[in-house]
Write a protein that holds these residues in place. Structure first.
Motif, PDB file in Angstrom:
ATOM      1  N   UNK A 254       0.818  -1.205   0.000  1.00 33.94           N
ATOM      2  CA  UNK A 254       0.000   0.000   0.000  1.00 33.94           C
ATOM      3  C   UNK A 254       0.855   1.259   0.000  1.00 33.94           C
ATOM      4  N   UNK A 255       2.150   1.094   0.215  1.00 35.66           N
ATOM      5  CA  UNK A 255       3.100   2.223   0.151  1.00 35.66           C
ATOM      6  C   UNK A 255       3.918   2.169  -1.133  1.00 35.66           C
ATOM      7  N   UNK A 256       3.508   1.397  -2.087  1.00 33.70           N
ATOM      8  CA  UNK A 256       4.243   1.260  -3.340  1.00 33.70           C
ATOM      9  C   UNK A 256       4.308   2.597  -4.089  1.00 33.70           C
ATOM     10  N   UNK A 257       5.364   2.832  -4.856  1.00 34.55           N
ATOM     11  CA  UNK A 257       5.411   4.052  -5.678  1.00 34.55           C
ATOM     12  C   UNK A 257       4.404   4.040  -6.823  1.00 34.55           C
ATOM     13  N   UNK A 258       3.866   2.892  -7.162  1.00 35.77           N
ATOM     14  CA  UNK A 258       2.905   2.796  -8.261  1.00 35.77           C
ATOM     15  C   UNK A 258       1.475   2.939  -7.768  1.00 35.77           C
ATOM     16  N   UNK A 259       0.716   3.891  -8.356  1.00 33.33           N
ATOM     17  CA  UNK A 259      -0.651   4.141  -7.895  1.00 33.33           C
ATOM     18  C   UNK A 259      -1.551   2.930  -8.084  1.00 33.33           C
ATOM     19  N   UNK A 260      -1.424   2.244  -9.235  1.00 34.74           N
ATOM     20  CA  UNK A 260      -2.264   1.073  -9.475  1.00 34.74           C
ATOM     21  C   UNK A 260      -1.992  -0.017  -8.442  1.00 34.74           C
ATOM     22  N   UNK A 261      -0.724  -0.186  -8.076  1.00 33.86           N
ATOM     23  CA  UNK A 261      -0.386  -1.194  -7.067  1.00 33.86           C
ATOM     24  C   UNK A 261      -0.951  -0.796  -5.715  1.00 33.86           C
ATOM     25  N   UNK A 262      -0.876   0.488  -5.374  1.00 38.74           N
ATOM     26  CA  UNK A 262      -1.434   0.931  -4.093  1.00 38.74           C
ATOM     27  C   UNK A 262      -2.935   0.639  -4.010  1.00 38.74           C
ATOM     28  N   UNK A 263      -3.651   0.927  -5.081  1.00 34.02           N
ATOM     29  CA  UNK A 263      -5.095   0.683  -5.085  1.00 34.02           C
ATOM     30  C   UNK A 263      -5.391  -0.811  -4.986  1.00 34.02           C
ATOM     31  N   UNK A 264      -4.682  -1.611  -5.769  1.00 27.94           N
ATOM     32  CA  UNK A 264      -4.901  -3.061  -5.733  1.00 27.94           C
ATOM     33  C   UNK A 264      -4.555  -3.634  -4.368  1.00 27.94           C
ATOM     34  N   UNK A 265      -3.482  -3.123  -3.753  1.00 30.97           N
ATOM     35  CA  UNK A 265      -3.084  -3.610  -2.429  1.00 30.97           C
ATOM     36  C   UNK A 265      -4.109  -3.224  -1.368  1.00 30.97           C
ATOM     37  N   UNK A 266      -4.641  -2.006  -1.450  1.00 26.31           N
ATOM     38  CA  UNK A 266      -5.636  -1.573  -0.476  1.00 26.31           C
ATOM     39  C   UNK A 266      -6.885  -2.448  -0.560  1.00 26.31           C
ATOM     40  N   UNK A 267      -7.325  -2.705  -1.775  1.00 20.21           N
ATOM     41  CA  UNK A 267      -8.500  -3.566  -1.954  1.00 20.21           C
ATOM     42  C   UNK A 267      -8.227  -4.970  -1.430  1.00 20.21           C
ATOM     43  N   UNK A 268      -7.066  -5.511  -1.783  1.00 21.84           N
ATOM     44  CA  UNK A 268      -6.733  -6.868  -1.341  1.00 21.84           C
ATOM     45  C   UNK A 268      -6.627  -6.939   0.179  1.00 21.84           C
ATOM     46  N   UNK A 269      -6.015  -5.943   0.793  1.00 21.16           N
ATOM     47  CA  UNK A 269      -5.856  -5.961   2.247  1.00 21.16           C
ATOM     48  C   UNK A 269      -7.217  -5.955   2.947  1.00 21.16           C
TER      49      UNK A 269
END
Length: 383
Positions: A254-269
């Motif tokens: 959720x702290x990734x530099x990539x916005x798409x990864x942050x969103x995907x990680x937040x949803x997954x978490x």
């Protein structure tokens, strides 16, 4: 009376155009001479907005002249079964009546009515027939209702359309268990046609078909740990609490530099742990009220995921209402999908607000004075 050109521009540009605009567009789209392709292309995107024009669309289709494919998609998007005969004829003639982005309109039709036609489409040579991408996407949207088509889908695992086949089989679910061994081969890279982007999708499809999460957890978890997080996070999210062993890794992303990864990680978490608080903060940070539709930004996905969280994300409601109130549609590089892209975003916003328990504001019509001003601008070619 508006010109066809100004009416087309208005329905493409504005979320709530003057109803007269759609009347002009539909009349032009139904022209049996077929000389109004821009209007037909706009009508094909309109969906429920054309429900009141269904009789005119159906009458035009019955002539078998003009923009038949676009009119069939327009009528399907309005939820009218009278689109079916035209869609069947088009498929029999080896033509594709829709762009892939228009497929959701066809998915609104009952699967039982159109599925035999799609199965016939898929039985053609899977290595050559260019309708395959759209047909497989349609089956994926129908999900379990497309189960009778599994025998037609499986051969596409050996075709250039393997990705679409994997997605369709996964969405169909348990009825695709007959392909479990093939799915496992793709997930592990043993399949001759397996490409680098197939393993996570295949592993997820294997779980959906068999109910056994072990392969999906292994393959998708490894992808997340290796740094190729964007390829594994959506599948871990679908696995939910079954992926609890990966929760700490997902939280870190959720702290990734990539916005798409942050969103995907937040949803997954949120899906894995049931703890929405960290996810809401991360998702809110990606909701840009001035988003214009740039596909490089995950704003719409962030809104969708906030809606999935529901009442715990209610703090986002005022921002979502403000975005929903915009009069102009999202920009898009291709006008043949702009209306559909914007309508999908509107549904995302209204659905998110509903799940938050916040409702959605009633949108006022364009004021009469402003409609007159728009007509003058359009008549001057400035709009």
């Amino acid at each position: 009376m508006r010109s066809t050109g100004s009416a087309v521009k208005a329905v493409i540009r504005y979320r709530r155009p003057d109803p007269e605009c759609w009347e002009v567009v539909v009349k032009a789209a139904c022209n049996p001479l077929g000389g109004t392709w821009d209007a037909a292309r706009a009508a094909a995107q309109a969906g429920p907005a054309l429900s009141g024009h269904a009789d005119r669309l159906a009458s035009a289709l019955a002539t078998r002249l003009g923009n038949v494919g676009e009119l069939a998609v327009a009528l399907a998007g309005a939820g009218d079964l009278r689109a079916l005969p035209a869609l069947r004829r088009i498929a029999e003639d080896d033509r594709v009546p829709f762009h892939v982005p228009w497929v959701p309109h066809l998915a609104a039709l009952p699967a039982a009515e159109l599925l035999p036609t799609m199965r016939a489409v898929l039985r053609r040579d899977p290595t050559k027939y260019h309708a395959s991408t759209a047909a497989l996407e349609l089956l994926a949207l129908w999900g379990p209702a497309a189960a009778p088509a599994v025998p037609e889908v499986v051969p596409y695992l050996e075709s250039p359309y393997a990705h679409g086949a994997l997605r369709a089989l996964g969405r169909i679910g348990p009825a695709a268990a007959v392909a479990a061994e093939r799915l496992a081969d793709f997930a592990t890279g043993r399949a001759p046609k397996a490409a680098r982007h197939h393993p996570r999708l295949a592993a997820w499809a294997h779980w959906r078909a068999t109910g056994d999460p072990a392969l999906a957890l292994d393959v998708c978890g490894a992808a997340v740990r290796s740094g190729t997080a964007g390829h594994g996070l959506p599948f871990l999210a679908d696995l939910g609490p079954l992926a609890a062993a990966h929760a700490d890794t997902v939280r870190g992303l959720m702290e990734s530099p990539g916005a798409w990864t942050r969103v995907a990680a937040a949803h997954a978490y949120a899906r894995i742990t049931g703890d929405p608080e960290p996810a809401v903060a991360a998702l809110l940070a990606e909701v840009d009220p001035d988003w214009t539709g740039n596909p490089a930004l995950p704003t719409r996905e962030a809104v969708r995921r906030l809606g999935g969280i529901g009442a715990a994300a209610a703090a986002a409601a005022p921002l979502l209402r403000r975005i929903l109130a915009a009069r102009e549609r999202l920009s898009h590089p291709y006008e043949h999908v702009r209306i559909m892209a914007d309508e999908a975003y509107v549904r995302t916003l209204t659905g998110a607000l509903a799940r938050m328990g916040a409702g959605a504001p009633v949108q006022p019509p364009v004021p009469a004075a402003r409609r007159g001003l728009l007509r003058r601008w359009q008549g001057q070619g400035l709009h």
